[in-house]
Design an enzyme around this catalytic site. Structure first.
Site, PDB file in Angstrom:
ATOM      1  N   SER A 124       5.071   1.874   4.517  1.00 54.52           N
ATOM      2  CA  SER A 124       4.884   0.528   3.979  1.00 54.52           C
ATOM      3  C   SER A 124       3.391   0.216   4.044  1.00 54.52           C
ATOM      4  CB  SER A 124       5.674  -0.481   4.820  1.00 54.52           C
ATOM      5  OG  SER A 124       5.289  -1.812   4.537  1.00 54.52           O
ATOM      6  N   TYR A 161       9.097  -3.814  12.678  1.00 53.61           N
ATOM      7  CA  TYR A 161       8.986  -3.157  11.379  1.00 53.61           C
ATOM      8  C   TYR A 161       7.650  -2.434  11.257  1.00 53.61           C
ATOM      9  CZ  TYR A 161       8.872  -2.678   6.273  1.00 53.61           C
ATOM     10  OH  TYR A 161       8.772  -2.201   4.990  1.00 53.61           O
TER      11      TYR A 161
END
Length: 274
Positions: free
Chosen positions: A145, A158
């Site tokens: 990401s 995350y």
């Protein structure tokens, strides 16, 4: 890996979002595709729709947080298609609502790390030995990401997991090159793309965390507004992945301005070294 037709790809998290877009892109290249995701209507529908398009697909229910489940996925792939050429470790969750790192309950930390990071680790543990045995080589794509490349508050579980995917990919790439293996490695670092990860979320039903603080809530509202304005599609990201596999490119960035954002982290090092 210039030639993709008649090869086999395994995509985890393939029932929706980026995973489904990548699965369809592989199908359109003439590949056989294993759709791996949690059991349920979404996986069944994805398989049905792709088969209706005349594509060779196989849906395999899997929980990437469970090593035995991923090992069974590898065995099922070999049994059905005879081997595997491309592995995409894509399954992931964003976790509970944004909070300060100490305010996320430990169960949320475990869920996010088990799926987003351990899922990728389970993937390479089960599939790399298979790829090494194949004379034709292969390619591995790990989904990270932009949170892997830049400082991000309130979503520490995350961000930690996705940053770990970059470290995992870097180590794997160096190790395979040391062996002289014909196996490429890429790490996908998408920016804001409208998928289920960016839709309004909620805490896990068993969460014991306190309500998000005012700054965390404001951050969450900002990310939702940014998601609504997202212009890069899952299909465009999938095409970038295809290109990276063909050219054996390590980093896959999806948005203009991604590199300057990533550079901010290294500029902090420069300040300390000056």
């Amino acid at each position: 890996m210039q030639q993709l037709a008649n090869r086999t790809a395994v995509v985890t998290g393939a029932a929706s979002g980026l995973g489904l877009a990548m699965a369809r892109a592989f199908c359109e290249e003439g590949m056989r595709v294993v759709l791996a995701d949690l059991p349920g209507p979404a996986l069944t529908e994805a398989e049905h729709n792709l088969r209706a398009g005349g594509f060779q697909v196989l849906a395999v229910p899997v929980n990437v947080a469970d090593a035995a489940s991923v090992e069974a996925l590898a065995q099922r792939t070999v049994e059905h298609f005879g081997g595997v050429d491309v592995l995409v470790n894509n399954a992931g969750i964003s976790g509970d609502l944004p909070r300060e790192s100490w305010a996320h309950d430990l169960a949320n930390w475990r869920r996010v790390l088990d799926i987003n990071l351990m899922g990728g680790i389970h993937g390479i543990h089960s599939f790399v030995p298979l790829l090494l045995k194949q004379p034709g080589g292969g390619h591995i794509v790990n989904t990270g990401s932009m949170a892997s490349l830049m400082a991000l508050p309130y979503l520490a579980p995350y961000a930690v997991a996705k940053t770990g995917m970059i470290a995992l990919s870097e180590s794997l790439d160096l190790e395979l090159k040391a062996l002289g293996a014909n196996i490429g490695v890429s790490v996908l670092c998408p920016g804001m793309v409208q998928t289920s990860l960016t839709k309004p979320g909620r805490d896990h039903p068993e969460s014991t965390a306190a309500a998000p603080s005012a700054p965390a809530a404001a951050f969450y509202q900002g990310t939702q507004k940014a998601a609504e304005r997202a212009i890069v599609t899952s299909e465009q990201v999938a095409q970038r992945v295809l290109e990276a596999i063909r050219t054996n490119h390590f980093y896959i960035l999806t948005h203009e301005g991604a590199l300057p954002l990533a550079e901010r982290r290294w500029l902090r090092l420069k300040v300390h070294l000056a």
